[in-house]
Design an enzyme around this catalytic site. Structure first.
Site: not given
Ligand code: GUN
Length: 295
Positions: A119, A96, A52
């Site tokens: 997200d 994460q 990412k």
């Protein structure tokens, strides 16, 4: 049979984003800035976050990686999230998953400012998605929609079977495929570990989206001719003969299912790279929204 090439498509999207960032720079605007928080040393998570951050560099975004030890307390993580929420330089950030046991994941996801939640995991954003309001669509489902859109996969009136009801993929995918519009307008069946006689259901499907993490789960006998297959499974199978010590495989018996499918995603090189491209797209969206709000 058409391969839905996520690697190529994600590169196209990254090139498009790079152009937009160049234009922002030309106008003297601040470029998008993504932060990623990772707690602990899980190998797969470190690989994903590394990808990412590299993707941000490639398109000209700013990026910040926040690494915290496995022993981090919930309070310490919540404090870090507050800092990111309050930092005007950061347009969007992700935490994460999975998180270590001592941390309540729901509490953490609720603490992220919905306007920076690229997200799309905050309940506000998830609810907005379900209500067709503007939001951040979670990156993996968003990537699947984009892949189907760019390959003109027809979803209207089709029977879509989603396998797996995770909050990150299965559940949002089942909502998105049934929404009004394109891709959407599907008749959706959401299957999971308590589903009885799954083959009876998958063999009626026009589109199958599988997000289980069970290698080779979907076999040729379970699908009809001309099915569209989206494989979201990513499992690391230990293999001493490989330099990395493992290989990556999906939920689908690709060799045999691909002989019957009209369209299919490979693993690797299918949905995985799309997830990263769409996280960048959400970060760009966050920057544009912040700019518009401050005008
Ligand atoms: N873990 C597995 N997939 C994801 C994802 O899309 N976002 C985050 N934050 N964690 C993940």
């Amino acid at each position: 049979m058409i391969i839905l090439d996520g690697k190529k498509t994600s590169n196209d999207i990254k090139n498009e984003i790079t152009e937009v960032v160049q234009e922002m720079k030309t106008r003297g605007e601040k470029v998008p800035h993504l932060a990623a928080v990772i707690v602990g040393n899980d190998g797969a998570s470190l690989t994903y976050v590394g990808s990412k951050v590299r993707a941000c560099e490639r398109v000209g975004f700013e990026s910040t990686m926040v690494r915290m030890p496995n022993t981090t307390s919930e309070t310490e993580l919540l404090r870090e999230i507050k800092k990111l929420n309050d930092n005007p330089e950061i347009d969007g950030f992700i935490v994460q998953l999975p998180l270590p046991k001592q941390i309540d994941t729901q509490k953490v996801l609720m603490a992220v400012d919905p306007d920076k939640d690229v997200d799309g995991f905050h309940p506000t954003n998830f609810g907005r998605m379900a209500l067709d309001m503007s939001t951040f669509i979670p990156a993996t489902p968003f990537g699947i929609l984009e892949l189907m859109d760019r390959y003109n996969v027809d979803t209207q009136g089709k029977h879509t079977v989603v396998i797996g009801r995770s909050h990150i993929v299965g559940r949002p995918m089942s909502i998105l495929m049934g929404r009004k519009g394109f891709p959407g307008n599907s008749t959706v069946t959401l299957t999971h570990s308590h589903t009885k006689n799954i083959t009876q259901i998958t063999s009626q499907a026009d589109i199958i989206i599988t997000a289980l993490g069970v290698p080779g789960f979907l076999k040729a006998e379970m699908v009809k001719d001309d099915v569209v297959v989206i494989d979201v499974g990513i499992t690391r199978v230990p293999d001493e003969s490989r330099e990395r010590g493992y290989y990556i495989t999906g939920d689908v018996d690709f060799e045999n299912v691909s002989k019957k499918a009209s369209h299919i995603t490979p693993v690797p090189g299918g949905v995985g790279p799309m997830t990263i491209a769409m996280l960048l797209k959400n970060t760009l969206l966050a920057r544009e929204r912040h700019l518009a709000a401050n005008r």
